[in-house]
Design an enzyme around this catalytic site. Structure first.
Site, PDB file in Angstrom:
ATOM      1  N   CYS A 116       0.838  -1.201   0.000  1.00 31.12           N
ATOM      2  CA  CYS A 116       0.000   0.000   0.000  1.00 31.12           C
ATOM      3  C   CYS A 116       0.878   1.259   0.000  1.00 31.12           C
ATOM      4  O   CYS A 116       1.440   1.620  -1.024  1.00 31.12           O
ATOM      5  CB  CYS A 116      -0.983  -0.051   1.159  1.00 31.12           C
ATOM      6  SG  CYS A 116      -2.363   1.113   0.980  1.00 31.12           S
ATOM      7  N   HIS A 210      -3.535  -4.957   0.837  1.00 29.34           N
ATOM      8  CA  HIS A 210      -2.920  -5.407   2.089  1.00 29.34           C
ATOM      9  C   HIS A 210      -2.925  -6.933   2.148  1.00 29.34           C
ATOM     10  O   HIS A 210      -3.799  -7.536   2.782  1.00 29.34           O
ATOM     11  CB  HIS A 210      -3.671  -4.822   3.289  1.00 29.34           C
ATOM     12  CG  HIS A 210      -3.342  -3.403   3.560  1.00 29.34           C
ATOM     13  ND1 HIS A 210      -2.337  -3.024   4.415  1.00 29.34           N
ATOM     14  CD2 HIS A 210      -3.878  -2.263   3.065  1.00 29.34           C
ATOM     15  CE1 HIS A 210      -2.261  -1.690   4.449  1.00 29.34           C
ATOM     16  NE2 HIS A 210      -3.186  -1.213   3.642  1.00 29.34           N
ATOM     17  N   GLU A 212      -1.233  -8.908   3.869  1.00 31.09           N
ATOM     18  CA  GLU A 212      -1.099  -9.430   5.236  1.00 31.09           C
ATOM     19  C   GLU A 212      -2.451  -9.597   5.924  1.00 31.09           C
ATOM     20  O   GLU A 212      -2.557 -10.325   6.926  1.00 31.09           O
ATOM     21  CB  GLU A 212      -0.170  -8.525   6.060  1.00 31.09           C
ATOM     22  CG  GLU A 212      -0.807  -7.287   6.636  1.00 31.09           C
ATOM     23  CD  GLU A 212      -1.051  -6.161   5.621  1.00 31.09           C
ATOM     24  OE1 GLU A 212      -1.626  -5.122   6.017  1.00 31.09           O
ATOM     25  OE2 GLU A 212      -0.661  -6.318   4.443  1.00 31.09           O
TER      26      GLU A 212
END
Length: 233
Positions: A116, A210, A212
């Site tokens: 990001c 994102h 993660e």
């Protein structure tokens, strides 16, 4: 037989005010999903709080890979723009430190994944610019949305995730003019550049979403495998 050491992956951090227990003070922060994500990819995570930019090369020399985490908007002055009223307050210490880390990673051939804000900083580090606001990529304040991204065939990203995929996303800025050497490797349905990368032999990839926050470890596995290969050289 002794197992080879897992690659050591540095992850940049937030620098913000936080409260815990009886304390309320400045703190370096990192959502727990980041170290979990690195572990899921087979690496060991180490936090990299903002430091003197002159120390970036020395830090990178001790690491096998780098993740530049998400966070605050990049200060528009970094790419020669006047702040839009909708651009958030600057995180100047992070900007300086993370730009230095990116520069050191590019110079040393250290595998790099930008997440990001990290993708946006990668673009700025290479002379690119950002769109300071776009609609439709934030579901609601504090709510991670999801949308499809489509890979560009023949890219590093497509070699890791060859199919169109739903990804977790939370951003209101994006790449405008690409930095030197960067190529788009995924797009959203509205045409927004969702991933960028450098040509081989470097392993340098930035994604606007994102990863993660999702359950797909393929990107971080690619990073960790590249880091392990660099270590063996």
């Amino acid at each position: 037989m002794t197992q080879p050491a897992k690659p050591l992956i540095g992850v940049t951090t937030y620098l913000d005010r936080a409260r815990w227990g009886v304390w309320d003070m400045p703190a370096v922060l990192l959502p727990a999903q980041y170290p979990r994500y690195v572990r899921d990819g087979g690496g060991l995570a180490v936090m990299l709080p903002p430091d003197e930019p002159s120390e970036a090369a020395a830090v990178l020399a001790r690491l096998d890979g780098l993740v530049v985490a998400g966070g605050a908007d990049v200060e528009p002055a970094r790419y020669g723009a006047v702040p839009d009223p909708r651009t958030g307050p600057p995180a100047r210490e992070r900007d300086a430190w993370e730009l230095a880390l990116i520069g050191a990673a590019l110079a040393s051939g250290t595998p790099l994944l930008g997440v990001c804000r990290g993708m946006q900083l990668l673009n700025v580090a290479l002379g690119g610019t950002l769109t300071q606001h776009l609609d439709g990529h934030v579901e609601a304040p504090g709510v991670m949305g999801r949308h499809p991204v489509k890979p560009v065939p023949g890219t590093l990203y497509a070699s890791l995730v060859p199919e169109q995929a739903e990804v977790p996303a939370y951003h209101h800025q994006a790449v405008d003019r690409l930095g030197a050497g960067l190529a788009p490797s995924a797009h959203a349905e509205d045409g927004t550049v969702e991933a960028v990368e450098l040509a081989e032999p470097a392993w340098v990839l930035g994604v606007q979403w994102h990863p993660e926050m999702g359950e797909d470890p393929r990107l971080v596995r690619g990073l960790v495998e590249a880091a392990a290969a660099v270590r063996r050289r």
